[in-house]
Design an enzyme around this catalytic site. Structure first.
Site, PDB file in Angstrom:
ATOM      1  CB  CYS A  12      32.469  56.997  36.223  1.00  0.00           C
ATOM      2  SG  CYS A  12      33.637  55.749  37.268  1.00  0.00           S
ATOM      3  CG  HIS A  33      30.093  54.627  34.339  1.00  0.00           C
ATOM      4  ND1 HIS A  33      31.489  54.438  33.476  1.00  0.00           N
ATOM      5  CD2 HIS A  33      30.262  54.123  34.502  1.00  0.00           C
ATOM      6  CE1 HIS A  33      32.041  53.947  34.060  1.00  0.00           C
ATOM      7  NE2 HIS A  33      31.855  53.954  34.963  1.00  0.00           N
ATOM      8  CG  ASN A  62      34.854  51.454  35.121  1.00  0.00           C
ATOM      9  OD1 ASN A  62      34.664  52.764  35.147  1.00  0.00           O
ATOM     10  ND2 ASN A  62      33.810  50.941  36.396  1.00  0.00           N
TER      11      ASN A  62
HETATM   12  O1  UT7 Z   1      32.509  52.859  38.526  1.00  0.00           O
HETATM   13  C1  UT7 Z   1      32.350  52.532  39.285  1.00  0.00           C
HETATM   14  C2  UT7 Z   1      31.017  52.496  39.549  1.00  0.00           C
HETATM   15  N1  UT7 Z   1      31.723  51.361  39.638  1.00  0.00           N
HETATM   16  C3  UT7 Z   1      31.088  49.522  39.783  1.00  0.00           C
HETATM   17  O2  UT7 Z   1      29.517  50.270  39.137  1.00  0.00           O
HETATM   18  C4  UT7 Z   1      31.532  48.525  40.544  1.00  0.00           C
HETATM   19  C5  UT7 Z   1      30.650  47.944  40.476  1.00  0.00           C
HETATM   20  N2  UT7 Z   1      30.345  46.468  41.204  1.00  0.00           N
HETATM   21  C6  UT7 Z   1      30.777  45.473  40.300  1.00  0.00           C
HETATM   22  O3  UT7 Z   1      30.905  45.589  39.006  1.00  0.00           O
HETATM   23  C7  UT7 Z   1      30.791  43.938  40.646  1.00  0.00           C
HETATM   24  O4  UT7 Z   1      30.548  43.749  42.377  1.00  0.00           O
HETATM   25  C8  UT7 Z   1      32.191  43.888  40.489  1.00  0.00           C
HETATM   26  C9  UT7 Z   1      32.487  42.990  39.010  1.00  0.00           C
HETATM   27  C10 UT7 Z   1      33.514  45.016  41.543  1.00  0.00           C
HETATM   28  C11 UT7 Z   1      33.299  42.366  41.954  1.00  0.00           C
HETATM   29  O5  UT7 Z   1      31.685  41.387  41.197  1.00  0.00           O
HETATM   30  P1  UT7 Z   1      30.759  40.585  41.791  1.00  0.00           P
HETATM   31  O6  UT7 Z   1      30.432  39.735  41.605  1.00  0.00           O
HETATM   32  O7  UT7 Z   1      30.296  41.807  42.573  1.00  0.00           O
HETATM   33  O8  UT7 Z   1      32.353  39.561  42.948  1.00  0.00           O
HETATM   34  P2  UT7 Z   1      32.197  40.146  44.611  1.00  0.00           P
HETATM   35  O9  UT7 Z   1      33.209  41.249  45.332  1.00  0.00           O
HETATM   36  O10 UT7 Z   1      30.821  39.538  45.640  1.00  0.00           O
HETATM   37  O11 UT7 Z   1      32.611  38.511  45.426  1.00  0.00           O
HETATM   38  C12 UT7 Z   1      32.649  37.623  44.869  1.00  0.00           C
HETATM   39  C13 UT7 Z   1      34.008  36.138  45.042  1.00  0.00           C
HETATM   40  C14 UT7 Z   1      34.566  36.607  45.896  1.00  0.00           C
HETATM   41  O12 UT7 Z   1      35.237  35.000  46.196  1.00  0.00           O
HETATM   42  P3  UT7 Z   1      34.580  34.481  47.806  1.00  0.00           P
HETATM   43  O13 UT7 Z   1      34.863  35.719  49.120  1.00  0.00           O
HETATM   44  O14 UT7 Z   1      33.398  34.050  47.391  1.00  0.00           O
HETATM   45  O15 UT7 Z   1      35.590  33.820  48.284  1.00  0.00           O
HETATM   46  C15 UT7 Z   1      35.774  37.516  45.570  1.00  0.00           C
HETATM   47  O16 UT7 Z   1      37.319  37.158  46.507  1.00  0.00           O
HETATM   48  O17 UT7 Z   1      35.223  37.131  44.193  1.00  0.00           O
HETATM   49  C16 UT7 Z   1      36.105  37.075  44.534  1.00  0.00           C
HETATM   50  N3  UT7 Z   1      37.056  37.789  43.310  1.00  0.00           N
HETATM   51  C17 UT7 Z   1      37.305  37.185  42.051  1.00  0.00           C
HETATM   52  N4  UT7 Z   1      37.382  35.500  41.471  1.00  0.00           N
HETATM   53  C18 UT7 Z   1      38.319  35.972  40.442  1.00  0.00           C
HETATM   54  C19 UT7 Z   1      36.992  39.301  43.150  1.00  0.00           C
HETATM   55  N5  UT7 Z   1      37.383  39.675  42.574  1.00  0.00           N
HETATM   56  C20 UT7 Z   1      38.324  38.513  41.776  1.00  0.00           C
HETATM   57  C21 UT7 Z   1      38.436  37.849  40.148  1.00  0.00           C
HETATM   58  N6  UT7 Z   1      38.903  36.790  39.950  1.00  0.00           N
HETATM   59  N7  UT7 Z   1      39.528  39.091  39.420  1.00  0.00           N
END
Ligand code: UT7
Length: 322
Positions: free
Chosen positions: A119, A248, A278
């Site tokens: 990225c 980004h 993204n």
């Molecule tokens: O471009 C490359 C660089 N990449 C980045 O900068 C990515 C940086 N990270 C992020 O943008 C975020 O961490 C994500 C968008 C990837 C994820 O968001 P988050 O707020 O960190 O969510 P999480 O991974 O902590 O997940 C929270 C909950 C989980 O459920 P439990 O374990 O709390 O029950 C996940 O299973 O949300 C769940 N979850 C979803 N729920 C609904 C994960 N993906 C989804 C989804 N829809 N699409």
């Protein structure tokens, strides 16, 4: 033996962006995986994204953006002597995309290579293009950030398929018009940390993109604002003089957190992620093109670019809008 003669300063002459026609909304994705429009908007900030058609290759996407930038520059294809395509999502490792794109755009026999800094790729490519013009190894460079992430996504994995998308953006880089003109591309501040290589990766040719979202989120919101400020310092630009900040487009919450810590409240902040998703190395030039097209940026405006992603690699520089 003698050295090539370059230009004291470099600038961007023009931009161009391209997004595939197919719009995929959050509701569309909610039909495919267990997610919701509300979750995606609130956690990532995306409302819709564009995905390439089945017959649309990465070279097609890259050529569309590159062609727009070239046309907007007013240069003839003969004037381009180097083409650099930043990408991490080619269909195959060889041939490179850059040579194909150059031929399609009628650019005869330029230097041509692909660059993979994930990225962060567009800011790396801009820096190497600018250095080539300064060193005199190229006079005009077509720089493209292009991605077809859709082909490296597991469409049953809700943690990634809602984030990544396809698109391309491009810029033509060349010498300043007069040797005494101020530079239009500031020094790059770049770096990497291979200790975090396992946070975003594609394991092999049969695998899909995997990321440890929270770890990347924490890193991005704590490590990057000093890099952004360092790029301003290297360019001799006070953050208070920035017209815009284009990080980004990884996650709207990351964008807003870095923007808050940058300390440039007057700067417009790119939020292209809302309708583009993204798009990795394409996200910054796509946002730049859109902001310029919509007259949110004007000639002479100072804009800070900040790219980061897998590697982990990052790069930032200040540029002037042509
Ligand atoms: O471009 C490359 C660089 N990449 C980045 O900068 C990515 C940086 N990270 C992020 O943008 C975020 O961490 C994500 C968008 C990837 C994820 O968001 P988050 O707020 O960190 O969510 P999480 O991974 O902590 O997940 C929270 C909950 C989980 O459920 P439990 O374990 O709390 O029950 C996940 O299973 O949300 C769940 N979850 C979803 N729920 C609904 C994960 N993906 C989804 C989804 N829809 N699409």
């Amino acid at each position: 033996m003698r050295l090539s003669e370059g230009s004291p300063g470099t600038r961007i002459l023009a931009f161009g962006g391209y997004q595939p026609a197919k719009v995929v909304t959050n509701d569309d994705l909610a039909q495919m995986v267990d997610t919701s429009d509300e979750w995606i908007r609130s956690r990532v900030g995306i409302e819709s994204r564009r995905i390439a058609g089945p017959d649309e290759s990465l070279a097609d996407i890259a050529s569309a953006a590159g062609g727009k930038a070239l046309a907007a520059s007013g240069l003839s294809p003969d004037a381009i002597d180097l083409v650099v395509v930043a990408t991490c999502t080619p269909e195959s490792p060889i041939p490179n995309i850059a040579a194909t794109v150059a031929t399609r755009l009628g650019i005869a026999a330029p230097g041509a290579y692909d660059l993979n800094a994930a990225c962060a790729g567009f800011c790396y490519a801009m820096a190497t293009a600018s250095d080539a013009v300064r060193a005199g190894t190229a006079r005009h460079v077509l720089v493209i950030g292009a991605e077809k992430l859709s082909q490296w996504i597991d469409w049953t994995d809700r943690s990634t398929c809602i984030i990544f998308a396809d698109g391309a953006g491009a810029a033509v880089v060349g010498p300043v018009a007069e040797p005494d003109d101020p530079p239009g591309i500031g020094p790059v501040v770049w770096g990497s940390d291979g200790n975090l290589a396992d946070k975003i990766y594609i394991a092999d040719r049969n695998s899909f993109i995997v990321q440890e979202g929270q770890a990347v989120f924490r890193w991005a919101t704590t490590a990057l604002h000093p890099i952004a400020r360092k790029a301003c310092e290297a360019a001799g630009v006070d953050p208070a003089d920035l017209a815009a900040f284009i990080p980004h487009q990884a996650n709207l919450r990351i964008i807003e957190a870095i923007a808050r810590k940058l300390g440039a409240p007057q700067a417009k902040v790119a939020t292209d992620i809302v309708t583009a998703g993204n798009t990795s190395s394409a996200s910054i030039p796509l946002a730049l093109s859109r902001m310029a097209e919509q007259n949110e940026l004007g000639s002479g405006d100072l804009v800070l670019l900040l790219a980061f992603g897998a590697g982990i690699s990052y790069a930032a520089q200040v540029i002037t809008i042509p």
